[in-house]
Design a protein around this motif. Structure first.
Motif, PDB file in Angstrom:
ATOM      1  N   SER A  26       0.846  -1.192   0.000  1.00  0.00           N
ATOM      2  CA  SER A  26       0.000   0.000   0.000  1.00  0.00           C
ATOM      3  C   SER A  26       0.884   1.246   0.000  1.00  0.00           C
ATOM      4  O   SER A  26       1.992   1.242   0.543  1.00  0.00           O
ATOM      5  N   ALA A  27       0.369   2.323  -0.587  1.00  0.00           N
ATOM      6  CA  ALA A  27       1.165   3.547  -0.736  1.00  0.00           C
ATOM      7  C   ALA A  27       1.515   4.174   0.612  1.00  0.00           C
ATOM      8  O   ALA A  27       2.642   4.624   0.830  1.00  0.00           O
ATOM      9  N   LEU A  28       0.556   4.192   1.528  1.00  0.00           N
ATOM     10  CA  LEU A  28       0.784   4.821   2.826  1.00  0.00           C
ATOM     11  C   LEU A  28       1.327   3.858   3.877  1.00  0.00           C
ATOM     12  O   LEU A  28       1.735   4.283   4.947  1.00  0.00           O
ATOM     13  N   LEU A  34      -3.073   3.936  11.534  1.00  0.00           N
ATOM     14  CA  LEU A  34      -3.282   5.079  12.414  1.00  0.00           C
ATOM     15  C   LEU A  34      -4.523   5.880  12.038  1.00  0.00           C
ATOM     16  O   LEU A  34      -5.137   6.503  12.897  1.00  0.00           O
ATOM     17  N   ILE A  35      -4.865   5.844  10.754  1.00  0.00           N
ATOM     18  CA  ILE A  35      -5.937   6.708  10.266  1.00  0.00           C
ATOM     19  C   ILE A  35      -7.290   6.328  10.851  1.00  0.00           C
ATOM     20  O   ILE A  35      -8.036   7.188  11.336  1.00  0.00           O
ATOM     21  N   PRO A  37      -8.336   4.653  13.661  1.00  0.00           N
ATOM     22  CA  PRO A  37      -8.606   5.035  15.055  1.00  0.00           C
ATOM     23  C   PRO A  37      -8.716   6.546  15.249  1.00  0.00           C
ATOM     24  O   PRO A  37      -9.539   7.017  16.040  1.00  0.00           O
ATOM     25  N   VAL A  38      -7.872   7.313  14.531  1.00  0.00           N
ATOM     26  CA  VAL A  38      -7.937   8.771  14.650  1.00  0.00           C
ATOM     27  C   VAL A  38      -9.287   9.287  14.175  1.00  0.00           C
ATOM     28  O   VAL A  38      -9.916  10.135  14.812  1.00  0.00           O
ATOM     29  N   VAL A  39      -9.752   8.768  13.039  1.00  0.00           N
ATOM     30  CA  VAL A  39     -11.055   9.166  12.506  1.00  0.00           C
ATOM     31  C   VAL A  39     -12.165   8.808  13.492  1.00  0.00           C
ATOM     32  O   VAL A  39     -13.110   9.580  13.693  1.00  0.00           O
ATOM     33  N   THR A  40     -12.050   7.645  14.129  1.00  0.00           N
ATOM     34  CA  THR A  40     -13.062   7.225  15.100  1.00  0.00           C
ATOM     35  C   THR A  40     -13.119   8.180  16.286  1.00  0.00           C
ATOM     36  O   THR A  40     -14.198   8.584  16.726  1.00  0.00           O
ATOM     37  N   ILE A 120       0.961  -0.144  17.347  1.00  0.00           N
ATOM     38  CA  ILE A 120      -0.008   0.939  17.187  1.00  0.00           C
ATOM     39  C   ILE A 120      -0.434   1.478  18.539  1.00  0.00           C
ATOM     40  O   ILE A 120      -0.644   2.685  18.718  1.00  0.00           O
ATOM     41  N   HIS A 121      -0.538   0.590  19.511  1.00  0.00           N
ATOM     42  CA  HIS A 121      -0.940   1.016  20.849  1.00  0.00           C
ATOM     43  C   HIS A 121       0.058   2.018  21.424  1.00  0.00           C
ATOM     44  O   HIS A 121      -0.341   3.021  22.028  1.00  0.00           O
ATOM     45  N   ALA A 122       1.341   1.753  21.238  1.00  0.00           N
ATOM     46  CA  ALA A 122       2.369   2.665  21.749  1.00  0.00           C
ATOM     47  C   ALA A 122       2.226   4.049  21.123  1.00  0.00           C
ATOM     48  O   ALA A 122       2.358   5.075  21.809  1.00  0.00           O
ATOM     49  N   PHE A 123       1.934   4.094  19.826  1.00  0.00           N
ATOM     50  CA  PHE A 123       1.748   5.378  19.150  1.00  0.00           C
ATOM     51  C   PHE A 123       0.578   6.146  19.759  1.00  0.00           C
ATOM     52  O   PHE A 123       0.681   7.351  20.037  1.00  0.00           O
TER      53      PHE A 123
END
Length: 267
Positions: A26-28, A34-35, A37-40, A120-123
């Motif tokens: 995938s490009a990203l 990350l996207i 959960p942030v959107v949620t 991801i949790h750490a982030f």
């Protein structure tokens, strides 16, 4: 724990590879992890605080905090729990080629999948701390408890994954049941709402609700971020959480070991 320590390098290597391969091509890349959960978080924040003008109070000390901070401190552990449980459940199916190898210790596969969710949790823990500082809640010694509560949630989730990863090999519909349970769990657990609301419920329902081990972790995260309360201040609740977690770990591992000799044949 002995098994995890002995295989720590292999677990870490497989966990990193597991995380990378999900977004390979995938490009990203891992940015996609990350996207969503942030959107949620943003969506719930807009709906509950922007539209309904909702505010939240923490139970311990009655500290009033901005809803976005209250919400994020509940969603961060929930994101880890839901991702780790989903991934851990399908560990044996994802690594069929390892399950069929006689020399490979398949006991560590659920550990690998749950560990991969920690990246991801750490982030998001850093995102949570950043939001808390924006609202004037700067990290202190109690904030270090996030490590403690993350460890507790890791072991509790791993205990469930030993059950689910073993059962799903024989009952594939379990993955769909878990997805539905997680959707209900977001509303049934104190993520979007405060535990003080349970005071108006029938005593039995309120008591049973507090028995959910994840509620201990959610309250703990909020205590660590802005409540400035220590986990030993609730000794009975802490003892209950660890008793349930250890019992589930023992039973889950026993079930996993009992069924593992049939995994290769079924898969």
């Amino acid at each position: 724990m002995k098994e995890i320590i002995e295989n720590r390098r292999l677990i870490w290597k497989l966990a990193k590879n597991d995380f990378k391969k999900r977004y390979a091509g995938s490009a990203l890349g891992a940015v996609w992890a990350l996207i969503q959960p942030v959107v949620t978080v943003v969506m719930y924040w807009i709906v509950f605080q922007g539209i309904f003008q909702n505010r939240a109070q923490m139970i311990a000390g009655g500290i009033e905090v901005p809803y976005v901070l209250f919400l994020t401190s509940g969603l961060v552990p929930w994101f880890f729990f839901s991702e780790a449980l989903n991934n851990g459940t399908t560990a044996l199916m994802e690594y069929q080629y390892l399950v069929k190898k006689v020399v490979f210790n398949i006991n560590i596969l659920p550990v690998v999948r749950v560990t991969a969710a920690l990246f991801i949790h750490a982030f998001f823990v850093f995102v949570l701390l950043f939001i808390s500082m924006l609202y004037g809640y700067f990290p202190g010694l109690p904030t270090l408890q996030i490590v403690y509560y993350s460890f507790g949630l890791f072991l509790f989730t791993l205990a469930l994954c030993y059950f689910t990863s073993a059962i799903v090999v024989f009952f594939r519909d379990l993955t769909q049941i878990i997805n539905i349970a997680l959707q209900l769990g977001m509303w049934a657990t104190p993520i979007l709402w405060d535990m003080s609301m349970a005071a108006s419920w029938p005593p039995v329902i309120g008591f049973l609700h507090r028995l959910l081990p994840v509620c201990y972790v959610f309250r703990g995260y909020r205590s660590a971020v802005y409540g400035q309360a220590w986990f030993w201040e609730q000794p009975l609740y802490t003892a209950y959480f660890w008793a349930v977690t250890i019992i589930l770990l023992i039973l889950g591992k026993k079930l996993f070991v009992k069924l593992k000799y049939h995994f290769a044949d079924v898969l």
